[in-house]
Design a protein around this motif. Structure first.
Motif, PDB file in Angstrom:
ATOM      1  N   GLY A  80       0.802  -1.210   0.000  1.00  0.00           N
ATOM      2  CA  GLY A  80       0.000   0.000   0.000  1.00  0.00           C
ATOM      3  C   GLY A  80       0.837   1.262   0.000  1.00  0.00           C
ATOM      4  N   GLN A  81       0.134   2.358   0.210  1.00  0.00           N
ATOM      5  CA  GLN A  81       0.783   3.663   0.203  1.00  0.00           C
ATOM      6  C   GLN A  81       0.244   4.480   1.371  1.00  0.00           C
ATOM      7  OE1 GLN A  81       0.204   5.813  -3.438  1.00  0.00           O
ATOM      8  NE2 GLN A  81       1.500   7.503  -2.824  1.00  0.00           N
ATOM      9  N   VAL A  82       1.147   5.183   2.057  1.00  0.00           N
ATOM     10  CA  VAL A  82       0.785   6.115   3.115  1.00  0.00           C
ATOM     11  C   VAL A  82       1.152   7.497   2.620  1.00  0.00           C
ATOM     12  CG1 VAL A  82       1.190   6.831   5.494  1.00  0.00           C
ATOM     13  CG2 VAL A  82       1.163   4.401   4.916  1.00  0.00           C
ATOM     14  N   LEU A  83       0.173   8.396   2.632  1.00  0.00           N
ATOM     15  CA  LEU A  83       0.366   9.724   2.067  1.00  0.00           C
ATOM     16  C   LEU A  83      -0.134  10.771   3.052  1.00  0.00           C
ATOM     17  CD1 LEU A  83       1.081  11.323  -0.573  1.00  0.00           C
ATOM     18  CD2 LEU A  83      -1.302  11.042  -1.213  1.00  0.00           C
ATOM     19  N   ILE A  84       0.717  11.752   3.350  1.00  0.00           N
ATOM     20  CA  ILE A  84       0.299  12.909   4.142  1.00  0.00           C
ATOM     21  C   ILE A  84       0.417  14.106   3.220  1.00  0.00           C
ATOM     22  CG2 ILE A  84       0.738  14.378   6.132  1.00  0.00           C
ATOM     23  CD1 ILE A  84       1.934  11.944   7.533  1.00  0.00           C
ATOM     24  N   LYS A  85      -0.723  14.733   2.957  1.00  0.00           N
ATOM     25  CA  LYS A  85      -0.754  15.847   2.014  1.00  0.00           C
ATOM     26  C   LYS A  85      -1.848  16.818   2.445  1.00  0.00           C
ATOM     27  CE  LYS A  85      -1.240  16.720  -2.913  1.00  0.00           C
ATOM     28  NZ  LYS A  85      -1.446  16.099  -4.221  1.00  0.00           N
ATOM     29  N   ASP A  86      -1.520  18.092   2.465  1.00  0.00           N
ATOM     30  CA  ASP A  86      -2.483  19.148   2.810  1.00  0.00           C
ATOM     31  C   ASP A  86      -3.175  18.891   4.145  1.00  0.00           C
ATOM     32  OD1 ASP A  86      -1.887  20.480   0.436  1.00  0.00           O
ATOM     33  OD2 ASP A  86      -3.439  19.388  -0.670  1.00  0.00           O
ATOM     34  N   GLY A  87      -2.411  18.424   5.151  1.00  0.00           N
ATOM     35  CA  GLY A  87      -2.967  18.220   6.483  1.00  0.00           C
ATOM     36  C   GLY A  87      -3.883  17.017   6.598  1.00  0.00           C
ATOM     37  N   ARG A  88      -3.762  16.058   5.694  1.00  0.00           N
ATOM     38  CA  ARG A  88      -4.627  14.886   5.671  1.00  0.00           C
ATOM     39  C   ARG A  88      -3.771  13.624   5.494  1.00  0.00           C
ATOM     40  NH1 ARG A  88      -9.780  14.607   5.753  1.00  0.00           N
ATOM     41  NH2 ARG A  88     -10.836  12.797   4.906  1.00  0.00           N
ATOM     42  N   LEU A  89      -4.081  12.588   6.267  1.00  0.00           N
ATOM     43  CA  LEU A  89      -3.415  11.298   6.144  1.00  0.00           C
ATOM     44  C   LEU A  89      -4.302  10.375   5.326  1.00  0.00           C
ATOM     45  CD1 LEU A  89      -1.169   9.220   7.194  1.00  0.00           C
ATOM     46  CD2 LEU A  89      -2.920   8.556   8.812  1.00  0.00           C
ATOM     47  N   VAL A 149      -5.081  15.088   9.774  1.00  0.00           N
ATOM     48  CA  VAL A 149      -3.953  14.683  10.599  1.00  0.00           C
ATOM     49  C   VAL A 149      -4.184  15.030  12.076  1.00  0.00           C
ATOM     50  CG1 VAL A 149      -1.892  16.117  10.989  1.00  0.00           C
ATOM     51  CG2 VAL A 149      -1.809  14.265   9.402  1.00  0.00           C
ATOM     52  N   GLN A 150      -4.975  16.044  12.341  1.00  0.00           N
ATOM     53  CA  GLN A 150      -5.272  16.431  13.725  1.00  0.00           C
ATOM     54  C   GLN A 150      -5.977  15.326  14.493  1.00  0.00           C
ATOM     55  OE1 GLN A 150      -3.461  18.700  14.465  1.00  0.00           O
ATOM     56  NE2 GLN A 150      -4.506  20.662  14.527  1.00  0.00           N
ATOM     57  N   SER A 151      -6.776  14.509  13.819  1.00  0.00           N
ATOM     58  CA  SER A 151      -7.536  13.464  14.495  1.00  0.00           C
ATOM     59  C   SER A 151      -6.844  12.101  14.462  1.00  0.00           C
ATOM     60  CB  SER A 151      -8.927  13.345  13.866  1.00  0.00           C
ATOM     61  OG  SER A 151      -8.819  12.895  12.528  1.00  0.00           O
ATOM     62  N   VAL A 152      -5.658  12.022  13.870  1.00  0.00           N
ATOM     63  CA  VAL A 152      -4.925  10.759  13.760  1.00  0.00           C
ATOM     64  C   VAL A 152      -3.976  10.616  14.947  1.00  0.00           C
ATOM     65  CG1 VAL A 152      -3.215   9.494  12.400  1.00  0.00           C
ATOM     66  CG2 VAL A 152      -5.053  10.725  11.253  1.00  0.00           C
ATOM     67  N   SER A 156       4.788  17.046  12.307  1.00  0.00           N
ATOM     68  CA  SER A 156       5.013  18.260  11.522  1.00  0.00           C
ATOM     69  C   SER A 156       3.721  18.755  10.877  1.00  0.00           C
ATOM     70  CB  SER A 156       6.070  17.979  10.461  1.00  0.00           C
ATOM     71  OG  SER A 156       6.203  19.089   9.621  1.00  0.00           O
ATOM     72  N   ALA A 157       2.943  17.836  10.330  1.00  0.00           N
ATOM     73  CA  ALA A 157       1.682  18.214   9.690  1.00  0.00           C
ATOM     74  C   ALA A 157       0.691  18.770  10.718  1.00  0.00           C
ATOM     75  CB  ALA A 157       1.069  17.017   8.960  1.00  0.00           C
TER      76      ALA A 157
END
Length: 111
Positions: free
Chosen positions: A24-33, A48-51, A103-104
């Protein structure tokens, strides 16, 4: 922000001891996981705030835990890196993932 803050491919994603995907792929972009299958289909995503993300204390190397929308996932990062480089690359991938989440969160609070 056009570029992703973190992008890992070839990640084994497990939920409740069941494998969801082995590449799979894990992507953090624009404040979203986002957790994606090898075909790019979304498994789960959240701001990302809720992760919640952490490194399990009882395993070595390249694993991280992430709780997304109340579902706990075990992420085995760096499986491709382990084939080509030293054994420490896996723990580096997990550490980079945790740093990217922190960081995000920091960037999301400032905006």
């Amino acid at each position: 922000m056009a570029d992703s803050e973190f992008n890992a491919r070839g990640v084994r994603i497990e939920r409740f001891l069941r494998s969801v995907t082995r590449a799979g792929q894990v992507l953090i972009k624009d404040g979203r996981l986002e957790l994606l299958t090898s075909y790019g289909r979304e498994i789960d995503s959240a701001p990302v705030q809720s992760v919640r993300a952490s490194k399990p204390w009882f395993v070595d190397g390249d694993q991280a835990m992430a709780t997304v929308n109340g579902t706990r996932y075990r992420l085995t990062l760096g499986s491709q890196d382990a084939k080509s480089t030293s054994a420490t690359s896996g723990s580096g991938a997990a550490s980079r993932f945790l740093d990217a989440v922190r960081s995000a969160r920091g960037h999301a609070r400032k905006e």
